[in-house]
Write a protein that holds these residues in place. Structure first.
Motif, short mmCIF file in Angstrom:
data_model
loop_
_atom_site.label_atom_id
_atom_site.label_comp_id
_atom_site.label_asym_id
_atom_site.label_seq_id
_atom_site.Cartn_x
_atom_site.Cartn_y
_atom_site.Cartn_z
N ILE A 30 0.82 -1.06 0.01
CA ILE A 30 0.02 -0.06 0.05
C ILE A 30 0.80 1.20 -0.06
N ALA A 31 0.68 2.04 -0.89
CA ALA A 31 1.54 3.30 -1.07
C ALA A 31 1.03 4.69 -0.95
N VAL A 32 1.32 5.56 -0.63
CA VAL A 32 0.84 7.04 -0.77
C VAL A 32 2.33 7.90 -0.97
N ARG A 33 2.32 8.54 -2.19
CA ARG A 33 3.40 9.38 -2.44
C ARG A 33 3.09 11.13 -2.08
N GLY A 34 4.28 11.62 -1.75
CA GLY A 34 4.12 13.24 -1.14
C GLY A 34 5.38 13.66 -1.18
N GLU A 41 3.69 19.48 11.60
CA GLU A 41 2.40 18.95 12.42
C GLU A 41 1.22 19.25 11.50
N GLY A 42 0.48 18.10 11.47
CA GLY A 42 -0.78 18.12 10.52
C GLY A 42 -0.35 18.05 9.17
N GLY A 43 0.86 17.89 8.73
CA GLY A 43 1.11 18.05 7.22
C GLY A 43 0.87 16.87 6.12
N GLU A 44 1.31 17.07 5.20
CA GLU A 44 1.34 15.87 4.17
C GLU A 44 1.64 14.64 4.63
N TYR A 45 2.81 14.35 5.30
CA TYR A 45 3.08 13.06 5.53
C TYR A 45 2.37 12.61 7.01
N GLN A 46 1.96 13.13 7.67
CA GLN A 46 1.12 12.90 8.79
C GLN A 46 -0.30 12.12 8.12
N ASP A 99 12.81 19.57 1.28
CA ASP A 99 12.98 18.84 -0.23
C ASP A 99 12.73 17.70 -0.25
N PHE A 100 12.55 17.09 0.79
CA PHE A 100 12.14 15.53 0.68
C PHE A 100 10.89 15.25 -0.28
N GLN A 101 11.12 14.21 -1.09
CA GLN A 101 10.13 13.57 -1.69
C GLN A 101 9.95 12.20 -1.20
N TRP A 102 9.07 11.63 -1.20
CA TRP A 102 8.78 10.33 -0.39
C TRP A 102 7.75 9.47 -0.87
N ILE A 103 7.81 8.18 -0.71
CA ILE A 103 6.57 7.26 -0.92
C ILE A 103 6.55 6.39 0.50
#
Length: 218
Positions: A30-34, A41-46, A99-103
């Protein structure tokens, strides 16, 4: 007995404190990109983490609902994982978190097929009233990698990475980062309950053998 991937596949989830080479086979996630700072706090990663676990537990608890998944067995939801990269940087620069991009990833049991995943998206959306459209079914085959258990805060990971880089040079290998092969972390500690100095994180980097080493093995 409930199946626990960490215990059954220790070579992938419980490496030692010294680097080692490992051949990582194809796995489904299961994956989510961002992108952006994961500490916001309360950001895209969370938000992504919440989406992942919403689908992970919908699949796990399907045994109590109307969905019959062929081959289902009871299991512990595998640990949270993450692929990380930054444009123009080999590996990652820990000083540039914005500058992080992540999955973000959670491994799926092998019995889960794409149609089961699609059902889980619809089921979770219906029950929770949330939009799960960002969540995707992702297949990875990482191949030859170096990995090591890192103990301590994330900002001290460069110390462990330095050990890994030294190890692969000694083994006749080099890092092999690309758009398909990235810095990989597996999180074995609950950061809400465990102090940072005791966090356990598997760090995994893609590698390839140098031409000289490959020629020696022919």
């Amino acid at each position: 007995m409930t199946f626990d991937y960490k215990k059954e596949y220790k070579e992938f989830y419980l490496p030692g404190r010294q680097p080692q080479l490992v051949e990582v086979p194809k796995m489904n996630y299961i994956a989510v990109r961002g992108k952006g700072d994961p500490n916001q706090e309360g950001g895209e990663y969370q938000e992504a983490i919440g989406l992942l676990y919403g689908i992970a537990f919908t699949i796990k608890m399907s045994k109590k609902g109307s969905r019959v998944i062929e081959g289902y067995f009871d299991y512990v939801v595998p640990p949270l994982e993450g692929l990380w990269w930054q444009e123009g940087t080999e590996g990652i620069d820990y000083g540039r978190k914005a500058d992080f991009q992540w999955i973000s990833l959670i491994r799926l049991p092998d019995f889960v097929q794409k149609e089961d995943f699609d059902w889980a998206l619809e089921e979770a959306g219906r029950k929770k009233g949330q939009d799960f459209s960002r969540v995707e079914f992702l297949t990875l085959e990482e191949g030859l990698c170096v990995q090591c258990m890192h103990l301590g805060p994330f900002d001290r990971e460069p110390e462990t990475v330095a050990l890994m880089d030294k190890f692969i040079r000694e083994k006749g290998c080099r890092n092999d980062f690309s758009q398909q092969r990235m810095h990989h972390e597996i999180y074995l500690s609950d950061a809400r309950r465990v102090p940072p100095e005791r966090w356990r994180t598997v760090i995994r980097h893609p590698v390839r053998r140098t031409e000289e080493k490959a020629a020696d093995e022919i």
